[in-house]
Design an enzyme around this catalytic site. Sequence first.
Site, PDB file in Angstrom:
ATOM      1  N   ALA A  60       0.597  -1.175   0.007  1.00 30.12           N
ATOM      2  CA  ALA A  60       0.006   0.032   0.166  1.00 30.12           C
ATOM      3  C   ALA A  60       0.829   1.266   0.021  1.00 30.12           C
ATOM      4  CB  ALA A  60      -1.008  -0.054   1.130  1.00 30.12           C
ATOM      5  N   MET A  61       0.387   2.519  -0.535  1.00 28.30           N
ATOM      6  CA  MET A  61       1.053   3.570  -0.504  1.00 28.30           C
ATOM      7  C   MET A  61       0.343   4.628  -0.006  1.00 28.30           C
ATOM      8  SD  MET A  61       3.801   4.975  -1.218  1.00 28.30           S
ATOM      9  CE  MET A  61       3.990   7.071  -1.093  1.00 28.30           C
ATOM     10  N   GLU A  62       1.192   5.503   0.929  1.00 28.34           N
ATOM     11  CA  GLU A  62       0.550   6.666   1.851  1.00 28.34           C
ATOM     12  C   GLU A  62       0.185   7.825   1.307  1.00 28.34           C
ATOM     13  OE1 GLU A  62       3.655   5.229   2.221  1.00 28.34           O
ATOM     14  OE2 GLU A  62       5.085   7.011   2.692  1.00 28.34           O
ATOM     15  N   ASN A  63      -0.053   7.869  -0.121  1.00 35.01           N
ATOM     16  CA  ASN A  63      -0.423   9.159  -0.688  1.00 35.01           C
ATOM     17  C   ASN A  63      -1.119  10.170   0.179  1.00 35.01           C
ATOM     18  OD1 ASN A  63       0.720   7.950  -3.188  1.00 35.01           O
ATOM     19  ND2 ASN A  63      -1.307   6.760  -2.949  1.00 35.01           N
ATOM     20  N   GLU A  81      -0.570   2.639   6.922  1.00 37.06           N
ATOM     21  CA  GLU A  81      -0.672   4.011   5.956  1.00 37.06           C
ATOM     22  C   GLU A  81      -1.097   5.071   6.534  1.00 37.06           C
ATOM     23  OE1 GLU A  81       0.820   3.479   3.282  1.00 37.06           O
ATOM     24  OE2 GLU A  81       1.070   1.253   3.486  1.00 37.06           O
ATOM     25  N   HIS A 117       1.455   7.105   8.446  1.00 35.59           N
ATOM     26  CA  HIS A 117       2.274   8.080   7.506  1.00 35.59           C
ATOM     27  C   HIS A 117       1.756   9.433   7.142  1.00 35.59           C
ATOM     28  CE1 HIS A 117       5.258   5.573   6.395  1.00 35.59           C
ATOM     29  NE2 HIS A 117       4.837   4.854   5.664  1.00 35.59           N
ATOM     30  N   GLU A 162       8.883   4.947   7.884  1.00 32.39           N
ATOM     31  CA  GLU A 162       8.570   3.570   7.823  1.00 32.39           C
ATOM     32  C   GLU A 162       8.892   2.775   9.201  1.00 32.39           C
ATOM     33  OE1 GLU A 162       7.031   2.554   5.510  1.00 32.39           O
ATOM     34  OE2 GLU A 162       7.617   3.906   3.973  1.00 32.39           O
TER      35      GLU A 162
HETATM   36 ZN    ZN Z   1       5.156   2.608   4.874  1.00 31.20          ZN
END
Ligand code: ZN
Length: 887
Positions: free
Chosen positions: A300-303, A335, A338, A357
């Site tokens: 997953a990516m924390e945009n 996420e 973040h 991270e």
């Molecule tokens: Zn991360």
Amino acid sequence: MAIGEFRMLVAWGVIAAGYPLAALAAAPPPTDPEPPFSFERAPGRLPKTVVPSRYEIAITPNIEAKTFTGVESVALDLRASTDELVLNSLDETLTEVRFDGQPVATVASDDEQQLTTVHLAHRARTGAHRLTFTYTGKIETRPQGLFLQPYAYPDGTSGKMLSTQMESTDARRLFPCWDEPAFRAVFVLTFTVPSDWATVSNMPIARRTVHGALQTVRFDPTPKMPSYLVEFTGGELGHLSGQSGATALGVWAVRGQEATGQYALDNAAQILGDYNDYFGYPFPLPKLDSIAIPGGFSGAMENWGAITYNERHLLLPPSSTLSQQQEIYAVQAHEMAHQWNGDLVTMGWWDDLWLNESFASWMAAKETALRNPSWQWWEQADVDKESAMRADALANSPAIQQHVTDELQASNAFDPAITYDKGQSILRMLEAYLGPGPFRDGIRRYMQAHAFSNATTTDLWVALSAATGKDVGRIAGDWTGRPGFPLLHVAAACGADGARTVHVTQSRFLSAGATQGESHWAVPLQVRIGSHGEPASVLLSDAPISAGSCAEPLSLDAGAIGFYRVQYDAATLQTNTAHFGELPDGDRIALLDDEWALVLARAEPLKNYLALASGMDGDLDTRAWQQISDSLGTIEYDERGRPGHEALTAYARSVLAPAFAALGWNAKPDEAPDRQELRRTLIRDLGVWGDADVIRVARQRFDTFLKDPASLAPSDQPAILAVVAHDADATTFEQLHRLAKSTKNMSELGRFYSALAEVRDPTLADEAAPIIFSAEIPPQAFQARLQMLGALAQEHPALGWRLFSQHAHELLASQGNMEALVEAQYVPQIFWNSAPLDEIEAWVRGKVPAEMAPEMERGMAAAHRKIDEKALLIREADALTEERHAS
Ligand SMILES: [Zn+2]
């Protein structure tokens, strides 16, 4: 970023570490403390004299041609007079380039360097200017920049959608930009896409204009943020919406799948409320969307405001398992953490990636444990800590704060063991020492001081020191700035009255054997005397510790919180072993972990570990038993094909049998979820290790399940299927294959196909192999392919290696720009038993760039270590078998 499949790849290898190279064992010189963040001093390739403040970017994709056109206008602040602009770009062609409305002299794009250099017609003065241009770029088929994702579901839904993945350095593939984390700017995005598409970006939609089959969607300006957090997704999507305080929440998925996002939506509301409180800084965007991407990328990516997830980390189809539910909660908590650590406050440069991270991982574990007490989440996190300690026991392991020369190497810093798991463990140890309240106050100060800006590790230490009154940098600096961790040697002396005094010394722990290096770690100990009572929190010093009486057990790592190992003198170990059954769970887990690591490091005999494992005394703590199951499983794997295998599996079954007898086959009413997980672990191990009764009952349950799918709960299916598949004949294989082909959702699909690959029979394995790459597996389900390959490789190492080495690029598509790191550092330690190591090394050399030699050397060192450990375990296990027969 959360790194899902990466972790699974790591798990295949049962990674151990360490390589007997004495020359590498000396501690490196201490690094100079890094200064607080300053934009001017932040590392990077781009000059700090040209600073973008706002981008206006309009993009029109051409899906058939896999290209797009863009129009971009950048407001610039020149901090010095210049006639040259340097920015990042990749696979793009710029035209109509103008500076303050006037044509420029020359434009040169260099895809090798990923830079575009613009020479101005005249030297520009300091102050505000504007750069404008049109350009073309490529739509990718891998998750790098703007990518196209095809999908097909068992219910017949199929199609294609667009999404983005920018971290670390792929925003430049979507728009030419200053693509380094210190260059924060406002982004105003506009996309022109089919008019029946839903679109999601970091900010809400400001304006939508439909013109025939197309629509043009403009989003509100973002806050100032780094380019790697920009997000856009468009496709035939449905969504669920909710609210948490002032924040609108959404969960987006391919239309028809969105109903399975309710669990994630509820989690998001809970987590956001908790984090607003913890960070003392309310989530600053008006909305937070969670977007399920079918396949596309791993994890997953924390945009900011628009988190993208591989759909299996967000959607919970009917018939999902408990572990899927746990993974969704934990990844969301990661996420969402973040959104503060990473998005609101960003590391100044990639060498401080751990600030993003490690922090998100620690916060996620804390939140998951808080809100799901029955999951025993911190005990489960011990698995991550152990994986970090195995990696960090290599003589050539990297420090948490890694030197990153230029951003093109940034992806190598996403090392799951060190950057994520070691960092998470260090933060937990530090929080326990400083106290949760003061620690949180320090985090709040850090957020307040650096909101909408960047920070370095030193900034975090400064904030924590101010809140706690302790010199946190002095305590924590060695843990993040240098590789490795200590082994504590405990020597107890008993007075005439039985009073115990303990002397503790330290040296770096290496899995190839501890070295007597200088001791330098400031070690926060949790000391428990006896089996009950609260542990005392003390910082290790040269002074002896007064520790109760010599008749009582002693733990120097109470609760298994410490990132260090403890070797007790023989008498204290004997006392601890005698009282093992009555120790608190965490203390017992720490003893098992340490004793096993000491066995592999040749510092303790195997029988000392087995004495602990046999001393559980009716206790049913899940993590302790899983630790035992993993260790026995390692010996079982090493003994395969050898004369000692049968005696070893019989012994292993006898160790697990009392626990399974106590648990029984069926869950009791109100039984805790983690205890049910333990039952599944035991069924699987006992069945795979040849327990005839377990195999027979598993087979009965499978037969009933085929007739009545409701007879077996989803969470119970993997263990039963594993036992049946291991023993499968051609008829059973056909039954399993039919089951896989009849799946109704992605959860079943992953589970059933993976079982198919667990067959022990080599002929059936050859039949399972082509299915991995067939169209039976939908395009987005790369995770199911990897799972199948992993299962196959466990039983048939050579076949697994042949398939993997021939199809690596295809199998690792979801890893995006981390593919090389997986190949260099993880492939050798995953396939160490599958092919000669020089063949594996040659393969890796042919795949990864020469500058990744350190990563490859780490992978090879771990692989050599596994081979040494195999020889050691076989020798010790066989000797113990003979001893048992002789007595
Ligand atoms: Zn991360």
